[in-house]
Design an enzyme around this catalytic site. Sequence first.
Site, PDB file in Angstrom:
ATOM      1  N   LYS A 202       0.679  -1.242  -0.062  1.00  0.00           N
ATOM      2  CA  LYS A 202       0.040  -0.248  -0.017  1.00  0.00           C
ATOM      3  C   LYS A 202       0.833   1.333  -0.069  1.00  0.00           C
ATOM      4  CE  LYS A 202      -3.603   2.144   2.801  1.00  0.00           C
ATOM      5  NZ  LYS A 202      -4.516   2.148   3.974  1.00  0.00           N
ATOM      6  N   GLU A 208      10.717  -4.432   4.229  1.00  0.00           N
ATOM      7  CA  GLU A 208      10.980  -5.935   3.900  1.00  0.00           C
ATOM      8  C   GLU A 208      10.629  -6.060   2.527  1.00  0.00           C
ATOM      9  OE1 GLU A 208       9.352  -4.602   6.547  1.00  0.00           O
ATOM     10  OE2 GLU A 208       9.347  -5.806   8.464  1.00  0.00           O
ATOM     11  N   GLY A 262      -4.608  -2.161   5.347  1.00  0.00           N
ATOM     12  CA  GLY A 262      -3.906  -3.250   4.843  1.00  0.00           C
ATOM     13  C   GLY A 262      -4.560  -4.702   5.146  1.00  0.00           C
ATOM     14  N   ARG A 263      -5.148  -4.789   6.241  1.00  0.00           N
ATOM     15  CA  ARG A 263      -5.646  -5.776   6.523  1.00  0.00           C
ATOM     16  C   ARG A 263      -7.063  -6.414   6.134  1.00  0.00           C
ATOM     17  NH1 ARG A 263      -4.298  -2.748  10.519  1.00  0.00           N
ATOM     18  NH2 ARG A 263      -6.008  -1.820  11.859  1.00  0.00           N
ATOM     19  N   GLU A 348      -3.843  -6.499  15.177  1.00  0.00           N
ATOM     20  CA  GLU A 348      -3.301  -5.143  14.699  1.00  0.00           C
ATOM     21  C   GLU A 348      -4.612  -4.445  14.944  1.00  0.00           C
ATOM     22  OE1 GLU A 348      -0.219  -4.192  11.547  1.00  0.00           O
ATOM     23  OE2 GLU A 348      -2.105  -4.390  10.555  1.00  0.00           O
ATOM     24  N   HIS A 379      -2.794 -32.950  19.321  1.00  0.00           N
ATOM     25  CA  HIS A 379      -1.690 -33.744  19.951  1.00  0.00           C
ATOM     26  C   HIS A 379      -0.564 -32.717  20.210  1.00  0.00           C
ATOM     27  CE1 HIS A 379      -3.430 -37.400  18.159  1.00  0.00           C
ATOM     28  NE2 HIS A 379      -4.042 -36.783  17.474  1.00  0.00           N
ATOM     29  N   LYS A 507       9.812  -0.112  13.599  1.00  0.00           N
ATOM     30  CA  LYS A 507      10.297   0.059  12.174  1.00  0.00           C
ATOM     31  C   LYS A 507      11.187   1.149  12.172  1.00  0.00           C
ATOM     32  CE  LYS A 507       5.881  -0.654   9.927  1.00  0.00           C
ATOM     33  NZ  LYS A 507       4.958  -0.023   9.045  1.00  0.00           N
TER      34      LYS A 507
HETATM   35  O1  F6P Z   1       3.537  -2.701   9.622  1.00  0.00           O
HETATM   36  C1  F6P Z   1       2.330  -3.115   9.428  1.00  0.00           C
HETATM   37  C2  F6P Z   1       1.574  -2.727   8.235  1.00  0.00           C
HETATM   38  O2  F6P Z   1       1.720  -1.342   7.787  1.00  0.00           O
HETATM   39  C3  F6P Z   1       0.524  -3.598   7.991  1.00  0.00           C
HETATM   40  O3  F6P Z   1      -0.888  -2.799   8.597  1.00  0.00           O
HETATM   41  C4  F6P Z   1       0.204  -3.730   6.498  1.00  0.00           C
HETATM   42  O4  F6P Z   1      -0.760  -4.674   6.337  1.00  0.00           O
HETATM   43  C5  F6P Z   1       1.658  -4.046   6.386  1.00  0.00           C
HETATM   44  O5  F6P Z   1       2.403  -3.454   7.199  1.00  0.00           O
HETATM   45  C6  F6P Z   1       2.181  -3.892   4.938  1.00  0.00           C
HETATM   46  O6  F6P Z   1       2.129  -2.385   4.429  1.00  0.00           O
HETATM   47  P1  F6P Z   1       2.491  -2.085   3.087  1.00  0.00           P
HETATM   48  O7  F6P Z   1       1.157  -2.572   2.415  1.00  0.00           O
HETATM   49  O8  F6P Z   1       2.111  -0.446   3.053  1.00  0.00           O
HETATM   50  O9  F6P Z   1       3.574  -2.779   2.638  1.00  0.00           O
END
Ligand code: F6P
Length: 541
Positions: A202, A208, A262-263, A348, A379, A507
């Site tokens: 987004k 990452e 995002g979620r 979250e 188990h 972060k």
């Molecule tokens: O660090 C949390 C977050 O912002 C989430 O809410 C989101 O889903 C994820 O990182 C990825 O964010 P982006 O889509 O901006 O890379």
Amino acid sequence: MISPVKTAEWAQVRAHAQRIAPLHLRQMFADDPQRDRRFWVSACGFDLDYAKQRVDTAVMQALFALADAAQLGAWRQRLYEGQWVNNTEQRAALHMALRAPREDAQFASVCAEVHTVVDAMRVFSAQVRDGSLRGADGRAFTDVINLGIGGSDLGPRMVCAALADDQDGPRVHFVANVDGAELHPLLQRLEPATTLIIVTSKSFTTQETIANARRARQWLVQALGESAVADHFVAISTHHAEVDAFGITRARTFGFWEWVGGRYSLWSAVGLSIMLALGADRFDALRAGAYAMDQHFLTAPHAQNLPVLLGLLGVWNRNFLRCDSQILAPYAQRLEMLVPWLQQLEMESNGKGVDRSGHPVAYDTTPALWGGIGCNGQHAYFQMLHQGPAIHAVDFVLPIAARHPYAEMHQMLKANCLAQSAALMRGKTADEVRAELLASGMDEADIRKALPHRVFAGNRPSNTLLMPRLDAWHLGALLALYEHRCFVQSVLWNINPFDQWGVELGKQLAKQLLRHDHLAEMDASTRALAARVGLWGSGSD
Ligand code: F6P
């Protein structure tokens, strides 16, 4: 709004909790022959059996009154109308618009752009799937990699895993971790010429994802040259400037909007990997199932409303019966990824310590949510659920029909699922254990020693959620059900479920550590660790 705990309705529910405390579910079943029917609701093809929750009719009435005191109806309406329910970011949360049909008048202001993107995804994915859109050297795409993390990974990854039986497009792979151990072996195995890479972010600044994207870009360019980027890379983002800077063309960028959290984003362009793997019809079915659940949530009375019931039972277990955590135990191998998806959604969203106005909350908010495939969990972690001193609330999710031909195994799976909820509810008394051991021939001295280890207290609450089968439509409805449960709980706790400021500090510090920035402000422990793991040489800045 006043603090929920200060309302008369909260006090009422608390009084019921005190009344219920000495009652055992076994007895409640014995006393009420109608209990199974009384606490059973069916909607959108799902059956919810909540008879094994520690509730009676009076408790449910008190919980409905609590929902009204928290203005659940008004909040639901605000969400639906696209008001700024995310007050800290001045945004709506319009994920319901993402699955609404074109003609839905409620979302007229955004429906056209939503469907323009879905239509573009449809064209693109059809061309990739039928091989008319090819890579730089003219070969069709056999593999797709989705690079993303959090909501830009978990939703599509979970849906593709859940519906793996329906996969009829290119193989889709997901990479989230900045640990190269995820990306490296995948790139070693795939062929650049037949691989399409989707960078899903987004913000398009997530460390990452961008690190993975850069590595994947190098891999591609090394094999096919710089010009291949345009053919092999796709971006999904709300931030076009960052996408441009990365070098992905506008023609290969699928957008979405700030009002998509995002979620909650798998229904948007973030679902492109789903469409590629399963086809547009299944993506439509997924969204249609979610839409059906939205309509149910918006219109059904509390007592028949699945998300409202699940939300209220969650609050009851958490705040009034003091359950330590919420477990999700799907009895479906394909739903393995449902737990991490739901973890992000719940924790979250509702893992907050201040209310909407920024005041510290004087009550528990979301419990830790965890779990895993039910049959395997029996188990492993189920020992603690049955005999540990803390009580955990469990959701069992069970598709009635299997999608494989091993009928006898599916019967076993169903029997195991029902057995677990029954065992948690009824437990096993000392008298029952004694009788069993005597019958086995054990002598009195050994029975005395063995007995405490074999008693089950029971009285442990669970929901059983049945779905007809695991297909795209029912999966969509299931996910929307949990999205709305999460929203219901946020209303009861008076918190904003749509921001996530709690992820920011880590972060920021990671960036500082990487850039050797403001290191003097770091604590001694972190500095020593940084030196030890080789983040910098001397341990000093
Ligand atoms: O660090 C949390 C977050 O912002 C989430 O809410 C989101 O889903 C994820 O990182 C990825 O964010 P982006 O889509 O901006 O890379």
